[in-house]
Design a protein around this motif. Sequence first.
Motif, short mmCIF file in Angstrom:
data_model
loop_
_atom_site.label_atom_id
_atom_site.label_comp_id
_atom_site.label_asym_id
_atom_site.label_seq_id
_atom_site.Cartn_x
_atom_site.Cartn_y
_atom_site.Cartn_z
N UNK A 31 3.06 -3.75 -16.71
CA UNK A 31 4.04 -3.36 -15.70
C UNK A 31 3.29 -3.00 -14.42
N UNK A 32 3.67 -3.63 -13.33
CA UNK A 32 3.07 -3.35 -12.03
C UNK A 32 4.07 -2.60 -11.16
N UNK A 33 3.65 -1.48 -10.62
CA UNK A 33 4.46 -0.73 -9.67
C UNK A 33 4.02 -1.12 -8.27
N UNK A 34 4.94 -1.67 -7.50
CA UNK A 34 4.64 -2.05 -6.11
C UNK A 34 4.89 -0.83 -5.23
N UNK A 35 3.81 -0.25 -4.73
CA UNK A 35 3.89 0.96 -3.90
C UNK A 35 3.69 0.57 -2.45
N UNK A 64 -0.91 -1.53 -4.26
CA UNK A 64 -0.61 -0.88 -2.99
C UNK A 64 -0.44 -1.91 -1.89
N UNK A 65 0.74 -1.94 -1.30
CA UNK A 65 1.04 -2.81 -0.17
C UNK A 65 0.96 -1.99 1.10
N UNK A 66 -0.06 -2.22 1.93
CA UNK A 66 -0.23 -1.40 3.13
C UNK A 66 0.54 -1.92 4.34
N UNK A 67 1.47 -2.84 4.13
CA UNK A 67 2.10 -3.49 5.27
C UNK A 67 3.19 -2.71 5.95
N UNK A 68 3.64 -1.60 5.37
CA UNK A 68 4.74 -0.85 5.97
C UNK A 68 4.26 0.08 7.07
N UNK A 69 5.13 0.34 8.02
CA UNK A 69 4.84 1.36 9.04
C UNK A 69 4.74 2.74 8.44
N UNK A 70 5.26 2.91 7.20
CA UNK A 70 5.28 4.21 6.56
C UNK A 70 4.44 4.24 5.28
#
Length: 587
Positions: A31-35, A64-70
């Motif tokens: 199971x992968x949690x996309x954060x 970890x997806x660092x693409x968000x502004x937040x």
Amino acid sequence: MAARFADIPLLRVPVGEDAHRWRTFPGERTLVVAARTLTSTIRILEVLPALLRGDTRITVVFAHDPGSAFSDGSIDLLHSSGCRVMPWEQLPHIEPDLIISASEHIDLPTGRCPVLVLPHGVGFQKYVPDSRAARDRLSGVVPDELLEAGRAWLAVSHPDQERQLIAAHPKSAGRTLLVGDPCLDELLVSEDRREGYRRALGVEDNQRLVMVSSTWGPTSLIARNPELPARLLGQLPWDTHRVGLILHPNVWSAHGAWHIRTLQAAALDAGLLLMPPVHDWRPALVAADAVIGDHGSVTLYGAALGRPTALAAHGSEAVPGTASADLARIAPRLDPAGGLLAQVDGLMQDHADRRHDPYADVVARAFELPGVALARLREAVYDLLRLPLPPTDAPRPRVLATPANPAGPVTSWIVGTRLGGAEATSSGLLTMDVRRFPSSVGREQSETERSFWHLAVKPSDERDRRLTESASVLLGSAPAPDPATARHWARDTLARWPGSLLAATELGSGACLVSLRDGSAVEVSSTDAPGTAPAPVVAAADPALAASAVYACLRTGIPPYGIDVALRLDGAADGRETRLRLRPHTP
């Protein structure tokens, strides 16, 4: 691209090319949690442990997806929580059996595994900026390609949300799962811990906790009225009210804790309960007596708890026809520029006078199936993983952990005293109203008949020297073991600060010693008041209030010896009073 992920190395275990050589728990499913954002990461960490409790068949890793502004703060939270984190670029090279996220706007690689999207708030209540285009989008809706591929499943808390989604995005038809709201379930089951949460936050039995809640963005409460917490603290008496602030995690992620604390510096110096964005906001909301909010989810959670709720802002990005919009239609408005004490106390009184909860219909439109969200969510997760449920009982909502008190000490007050009569009565009893406000937020002082204001400061703790130099009353920071020590402290303190009139400190016996500049001293102790509740409104050993009684006597020319004072904290909801006895102290 390499520099983008430089701080997150590729994982070798529990997933990776040769992970089987290194891992202890083999696992049957991955199971992968996309954060992606701080908000979504917080929500997943609050929910997931109860779903997978004790099951070694499932290997969990976080991408970890660092693409968000937040995204700022999310990776630190993952590491501090002990999660195994891989960079987003590694995700296409593993074969997960399920991806879970509480952030809908994720750019997933192609594949066949299902994707379960949990809400990180209440439903689909807002339009938010689309990071992929110069437009707004409905918050909570996944990209069309995931819906078209038949991979996405959207968890909802009410059937109305399913109908809303289908109307706005027809491709979501048949892709929703009605599970309820795990966050609300934990709030509700924690109600019987409310008094413990209040004690942990430093809220006394006679005090009303007013919780201010703000979502993010230019139309949010904190954007439109950043001074509201300080103004509340400057108008709600310290002894009868406390003020807290819950900010959306996006505000913390976008602007940083340093900037937030700088903007709220005056309120923080006045004892503001600025709740951190991770976890503790929930028990703080349970502890609240009233909620002042906007179109964010926390406001709706407050209404669901039955708290008196008012709106100080409501943004245009709120979606019409939703529960949030219905709440905005019926909830009273707080005028930030008006008299806040009358508005806040009136809000709570009006709510108490109602026979029925005015928000019940709105809450019923937002939440269904209270108490079963975790059990339903676990069923959905195991079904998507193609695993039988473990033999353990279905998870139930657990009470929230006791929060830490985020408030710092208040070191100076503006104190108002008003005598009920110009002279002592034949019995030697004076009635006196007292109001205190932290000096950092100021106070519009009005001198009325028999009304006096003074500045009281703890000189050993106050960092603004000008306040200490201007203080009429100096307060000890710790109890003195005996009267001789107290008199010695007062003599030295009054000599160091020649502008002050008197110095007061608590004694180990529970009384207070108030020393005057002429060398005399008054011992102030509590005494039972006939016909009143046995529990006093305030501890008798509070040197600030003891000093206020002596100060008011001196200002009116009444010798502060051999008299009793009926001390009332102006604005106290229960009308109780504390009797203080003033008598001369002889060494």
